[in-house]
Design an enzyme around this catalytic site. Structure first.
Site, PDB file in Angstrom:
ATOM      1  N   CYS A   1      38.794  36.765  37.190  1.00 20.84           N
ATOM      2  CA  CYS A   1      39.779  36.080  37.028  1.00 20.84           C
ATOM      3  C   CYS A   1      41.138  37.578  37.204  1.00 20.84           C
ATOM      4  O   CYS A   1      42.030  36.949  37.846  1.00 20.84           O
ATOM      5  CB  CYS A   1      39.546  35.886  35.334  1.00 20.84           C
ATOM      6  SG  CYS A   1      38.680  34.842  34.585  1.00 20.84           S
ATOM      7  N   ASP A   2      40.070  38.729  36.271  1.00 17.20           N
ATOM      8  CA  ASP A   2      41.343  39.689  36.326  1.00 17.20           C
ATOM      9  C   ASP A   2      41.261  40.766  37.466  1.00 17.20           C
ATOM     10  O   ASP A   2      41.942  41.726  37.853  1.00 17.20           O
ATOM     11  CB  ASP A   2      41.314  40.252  34.881  1.00 17.20           C
ATOM     12  CG  ASP A   2      41.467  39.470  33.883  1.00 17.20           C
ATOM     13  OD1 ASP A   2      42.236  38.743  34.506  1.00 17.20           O
ATOM     14  OD2 ASP A   2      40.611  39.379  32.394  1.00 17.20           O
TER      15      ASP A   2
ATOM     16  N   CYS B   1      36.535  38.963  32.376  1.00 14.18           N
ATOM     17  CA  CYS B   1      36.209  37.934  33.553  1.00 14.18           C
ATOM     18  C   CYS B   1      36.342  38.774  34.792  1.00 14.18           C
ATOM     19  O   CYS B   1      37.709  39.095  34.908  1.00 14.18           O
ATOM     20  CB  CYS B   1      36.498  36.932  32.575  1.00 14.18           C
ATOM     21  SG  CYS B   1      36.961  35.744  34.687  1.00 14.18           S
TER      22      CYS B   1
END
Ligand code: NAP
Length: 308
Positions: A138-139, A135
């Site tokens: 997200c990261d 992701c």
């Protein structure tokens, strides 16, 4: 009617499930939506949604999903956090087993969606969370001014490659073929971005690293068979998704890839059980089609309950 029996239990809280919940609760059916983790599904990991109608200029995925939830609350949809482990038939009722507890219902709508597919190469699991990620949204921000790569050639890979250029010093897009699957508008943006280098006909063979995390990936050119070690701090995998329906494999008909088979009205092989969204076998997986599916499944569930 026995108050302990729901009319509809919806399994999964992404766009399909929330739409189904909106329709069933608005139709005054006693409805429960069960979600394993956070509401919103895969859209929660999308930075900007540009192709959902009604939002010129786009809308952030989590913001869109918050609106979906608020809309369901207006009609009193019951929501519960828990993992559905099994689905059984008992007479005319269905039993949904949630964390070992039996919940009785007359109809079920499955909207469990899909989860990221893995590469299956050495080092992938070892460095997940320490360089390997599924992701970028997200990261991605953890990888500032370092080289990263994304694997895949679909819309997700291209969108995430573009997103990663905000942080990384360089972004490689590693694709197994000589052309991308992604839509033209995204491809144009990709090729125009100077931070991105596409490695065509290439596949990741191995992820390497040390105690600090991943440091490199060995990439094979599938035409020349040459191998090179790319210095990388992050490797994002965006090679499609696997439907989350294996827990129903003994109960419902699935296709060889694990999607639930349905007819055009979202009916599965078990009467009174419907499937909607990415978990169902269908051509186009988008928020708009998940919403359409959720509405169809809800109306069909209502019709089933009336005819019962
Ligand atoms: P996808 O379209 O299925 O693309 C997966 C990509 O990964 C393909 O390029 C595929 O290569 C590659 N791949 C698959 N298995 C692989 C493996 N084992 N090793 C290396 N590469 C592999 O998946 P997606 O990009 O996640 O998109 C899923 C759906 O969501 C699509 O319908 C897409 O249109 C939609 N989506 C839409 C948007 C948008 O409209 N903005 C954004 C994101 C996703 P091949 O091309 O060689 O098969």
């Amino acid at each position: 009617m026995n108050q302990e029996v729901y009319d509809v239990v919806i399994i999964g809280g992404g766009p399909a499930g929330l739409t189904a919940g909106l329709y069933t609760s608005r139709a005054k059916l006693r409805s429960l939506l069960v979600e394993r983790m956070i509401m919103g599904g895969q859209v929660m990991t999308t930075t900007k949604v540009e192709n959902y109608p009604g939002f010129p200029g786009g809308i952030d995925g989590p913001d869109l999903m918050t609106r979906f939830q608020e809309h369901c609350q207006e009609f009193g949809l019951e929501v519960e956090t828990g993992e559905v482990q099994n689905l059984l038939e008992r007479g005319k009722e269905k039993i949904v087993v949630i964390d070992g507890r039996e919940v009785r219902t007359r109809a079920v709508i499955i909207t469990t969606g899909a989860e990221p597919r893995k590469l299956g190469v050495p080092g992938e699991e070892k460095f997940t969370g320490r360089g390997v990620s599924y992701c970028a949204t997200c990261d991605g921000a953890f990888f500032r001014e370092v080289p990263v790569a994304i694997v895949g050639g679909g819309d997700t890979a291209v969108e995430e490659a573009l997103f990663l250029t905000r942080f990384a010093s360089k972004v490689y897009l590693i694709h197994r073929r000589g052309e991308l699957r992604a839509t033209k508008i995204l491809q144009d943006r990709l090729f125009a971005n100077e931070k991105i280098e596409v490695l065509w006909n290439s596949s990741v063979e191995r992820v390497e690293g040390d105690t600090s995390g991943m440091t490199a990936a060995v990439v094979r050119d599938t035409v020349s068979e040459e191998r090179r070690s790319l210095e990388l701090h992050g490797l994002f995998v965006a090679i499609g998704v696997t439907p989350k329906a294996q827990f129903l494999a003994d109960i419902l008909q699935l296709d060889p890839d694990g999607h639930i088979l349905t007819d055009a009205e979202c009916r599965t092989s078990m009467p009174g059980v419907f499937a909607a969204g990415d978990v169902r076998k269908k051509i186009l997986k988008q928020i708009a089609t998940a919403v359409g599916d959720g509405a169809v499944a809800a109306i069909m569930a209502e019709k089933y309950l009336m005819e019962e």
